[in-house]
Design an enzyme around this catalytic site. Structure first.
Site, PDB file in Angstrom:
ATOM      1  N   ASP A   1       0.879  -1.154   0.000  1.00  0.00           N
ATOM      2  CA  ASP A   1       0.000   0.000   0.000  1.00  0.00           C
ATOM      3  C   ASP A   1       0.929   1.220   0.000  1.00  0.00           C
ATOM      4  O   ASP A   1       2.089   1.112   0.413  1.00  0.00           O
ATOM      5  CB  ASP A   1      -0.872  -0.038   1.259  1.00  0.00           C
ATOM      6  CG  ASP A   1      -1.666   1.225   1.439  1.00  0.00           C
ATOM      7  OD1 ASP A   1      -2.329   1.649   0.479  1.00  0.00           O
ATOM      8  OD2 ASP A   1      -1.611   1.809   2.552  1.00  0.00           O
TER       9      ASP A   1
ATOM     10  N   GLY B   1      -7.588   4.201   2.789  1.00  0.00           N
ATOM     11  CA  GLY B   1      -7.747   3.063   1.874  1.00  0.00           C
ATOM     12  C   GLY B   1      -9.011   3.121   1.040  1.00  0.00           C
ATOM     13  O   GLY B   1      -9.218   2.309   0.138  1.00  0.00           O
TER      14      GLY B   1
ATOM     15  N   ASN C   1      -3.584   9.130  -7.621  1.00  0.00           N
ATOM     16  CA  ASN C   1      -2.394   9.981  -7.630  1.00  0.00           C
ATOM     17  C   ASN C   1      -1.118   9.196  -7.303  1.00  0.00           C
ATOM     18  O   ASN C   1      -0.063   9.801  -7.101  1.00  0.00           O
ATOM     19  CB  ASN C   1      -2.559  11.118  -6.608  1.00  0.00           C
ATOM     20  CG  ASN C   1      -3.657  12.090  -7.017  1.00  0.00           C
ATOM     21  OD1 ASN C   1      -3.564  12.706  -8.072  1.00  0.00           O
ATOM     22  ND2 ASN C   1      -4.704  12.193  -6.214  1.00  0.00           N
TER      23      ASN C   1
ATOM     24  N   ARG D   1     -11.712   7.962  -3.571  1.00  0.00           N
ATOM     25  CA  ARG D   1     -12.053   9.394  -3.448  1.00  0.00           C
ATOM     26  C   ARG D   1     -13.561   9.614  -3.324  1.00  0.00           C
ATOM     27  O   ARG D   1     -14.024  10.328  -2.428  1.00  0.00           O
ATOM     28  CB  ARG D   1     -11.517  10.141  -4.667  1.00  0.00           C
ATOM     29  CG  ARG D   1     -11.487  11.643  -4.469  1.00  0.00           C
ATOM     30  CD  ARG D   1     -10.975  12.322  -5.727  1.00  0.00           C
ATOM     31  NE  ARG D   1      -9.701  11.780  -6.156  1.00  0.00           N
ATOM     32  CZ  ARG D   1      -9.182  11.932  -7.369  1.00  0.00           C
ATOM     33  NH1 ARG D   1      -9.809  12.643  -8.272  1.00  0.00           N
ATOM     34  NH2 ARG D   1      -8.018  11.389  -7.693  1.00  0.00           N
TER      35      ARG D   1
ATOM     36  N   SER E   1      -5.277   4.981  -4.660  1.00  0.00           N
ATOM     37  CA  SER E   1      -5.150   6.369  -5.116  1.00  0.00           C
ATOM     38  C   SER E   1      -4.918   6.497  -6.614  1.00  0.00           C
ATOM     39  O   SER E   1      -4.139   5.752  -7.208  1.00  0.00           O
ATOM     40  CB  SER E   1      -3.986   7.038  -4.380  1.00  0.00           C
ATOM     41  OG  SER E   1      -3.768   8.328  -4.915  1.00  0.00           O
TER      42      SER E   1
ATOM     43  N   ASP F   1      -0.062   5.074   0.734  1.00  0.00           N
ATOM     44  CA  ASP F   1      -0.321   6.054   1.800  1.00  0.00           C
ATOM     45  C   ASP F   1      -0.335   5.374   3.173  1.00  0.00           C
ATOM     46  O   ASP F   1      -1.166   4.509   3.421  1.00  0.00           O
ATOM     47  CB  ASP F   1      -1.690   6.723   1.589  1.00  0.00           C
ATOM     48  CG  ASP F   1      -1.726   7.607   0.349  1.00  0.00           C
ATOM     49  OD1 ASP F   1      -0.658   8.057  -0.089  1.00  0.00           O
ATOM     50  OD2 ASP F   1      -2.836   7.851  -0.169  1.00  0.00           O
TER      51      ASP F   1
ATOM     52  N   ASP G   1      -1.487  -0.541   6.094  1.00  0.00           N
ATOM     53  CA  ASP G   1      -1.695   0.135   7.379  1.00  0.00           C
ATOM     54  C   ASP G   1      -3.184   0.261   7.705  1.00  0.00           C
ATOM     55  O   ASP G   1      -3.533   0.621   8.825  1.00  0.00           O
ATOM     56  CB  ASP G   1      -1.080   1.547   7.371  1.00  0.00           C
ATOM     57  CG  ASP G   1      -1.859   2.490   6.482  1.00  0.00           C
ATOM     58  OD1 ASP G   1      -2.094   2.130   5.310  1.00  0.00           O
ATOM     59  OD2 ASP G   1      -2.261   3.562   6.961  1.00  0.00           O
TER      60      ASP G   1
HETATM   61  C1  BG6 Z   1      -5.857   6.001  -0.540  1.00  0.00           C
HETATM   62  C2  BG6 Z   1      -6.060   6.855   0.698  1.00  0.00           C
HETATM   63  O1  BG6 Z   1      -4.518   5.666  -0.688  1.00  0.00           O
HETATM   64  O2  BG6 Z   1      -6.267   6.702  -1.703  1.00  0.00           O
HETATM   65  C3  BG6 Z   1      -7.507   7.336   0.760  1.00  0.00           C
HETATM   66  O3  BG6 Z   1      -5.750   6.093   1.848  1.00  0.00           O
HETATM   67  C4  BG6 Z   1      -7.860   8.051  -0.528  1.00  0.00           C
HETATM   68  O4  BG6 Z   1      -7.693   8.175   1.881  1.00  0.00           O
HETATM   69  C5  BG6 Z   1      -7.629   7.145  -1.712  1.00  0.00           C
HETATM   70  O5  BG6 Z   1      -9.226   8.493  -0.496  1.00  0.00           O
HETATM   71  C6  BG6 Z   1      -7.931   7.797  -3.049  1.00  0.00           C
HETATM   72  O6  BG6 Z   1      -6.963   8.769  -3.315  1.00  0.00           O
HETATM   73  P1  BG6 Z   1      -6.953   9.739  -4.554  1.00  0.00           P
HETATM   74  O7  BG6 Z   1      -5.541  10.232  -4.605  1.00  0.00           O
HETATM   75  O8  BG6 Z   1      -7.301   8.930  -5.772  1.00  0.00           O
HETATM   76  O9  BG6 Z   1      -7.954  10.798  -4.304  1.00  0.00           O
HETATM   77 MG    MG Z   2      -2.770   3.149   3.581  1.00  0.00          MG
END
Ligand code: BG6
Ligand code: MG
Length: 209
Positions: free
Chosen positions: A8, A45, A117, A48, A115, A10, A169
């Site tokens: 993972d 986790g 991102n 969005r 994510s 974040d 996590d």
């Molecule tokens: C996860 C985070 O890695 O990504 C979440 O733990 C988040 O909190 C999710 O909502 C989506 O992220 P992003 O960057 O696509 O908005």
């Molecule tokens: Mg995480």
């Protein structure tokens, strides 16, 4: 040690929780919705749009799908600006060193993150080349606790799920790993979760599993 290790992002490799919080908080304040760090913990986790739905539990009005998408987009713009401040120094030497050693030992390494991102974050901290594959929010339709993101990661590195271990996590991530028939290693919060197979306290402990 398993042949494939799926990380993972974040909360395991980097700590972007504070940026998610700041960005959601700015959006929630504008909307007049109560939001705090306890609610923020529930977003770990989670995708969005699902995160937005959790925040909107406290919103009195109704919003159209378009309005929700605009809010999520607004949050993401703020969030990406904050990500832009990240540098290679946001990754510890312990993490870099452990990743290098695991790879040298013959393990295939992948990212398994909800994510969209993830690739941008890895670029910012100059970690892209440490991984053999990246499975993230851009290649899945169901987010954790669904195992899709990890199953895709296993497929990308060419390993069977039972030959992979996931480092997470978040509780949702441990549930996803178990649902995908993988070994679950829990760090941070997840080290205290009963479904975690191997709780660890430090990243370097991975070398001893
Ligand atoms: C996860 C985070 O890695 O990504 C979440 O733990 C988040 O909190 C999710 O909502 C989506 O992220 P992003 O960057 O696509 O908005
Ligand atoms: Mg995480």
């Amino acid at each position: 040690m398993k042949k494939g290790i799926i990380f993972d992002l974040d909360g395991v490799i980097v700590f972007t929780d504070k940026f998610h919080y700041q960005a959601w908080k700015e959006m929630a304040d504008e909307l007049g919705v109560y939001f705090d760090e306890v609610i923020n913990n529930r977003l770990r986790g989670v995708s969005r749009m699902d995160s937005l739905e959790i925040i909107l539990e406290r919103y009195d009005g109704t919003l159209s799908q378009e309005e929700k998408e605009a809010l999520a987009e607004k949050k993401n713009t703020i969030y990406r600006k904050l990500l832009g401040t990240m540098t290679p120094e946001d990754v510890t030497e312990e993490v870099r060193d452990t990743l290098r050693k695991l790879r040298k030992n013959g393990c295939k390494l992948a990212i398994g993150s909800s994510s969209k991102n993830a690739k941008y974050i890895l670029e910012r901290v100059e970690l892209t080349d440490y991984f053999d594959a990246i499975s993230d929010g851009t290649n899945i339709t169901r987010s954790k606790p669904d195992p899709e993101v990890f199953l895709k990661a296993a497929e990308f590195i060419g390993e069977a799920p039972e030959d992979c271990m996931v480092v997470e996590d978040a509780y949702a991530g441990i549930d996803a790993a178990k649902a995908g028939n993988m070994t679950a290693v829990g760090i941070g919060d997840a080290s205290g979760y009963e479904k975690t197979d191997y709780p660890i306290q430090t990243f370097a402990e991975l070398l001893r599993l």
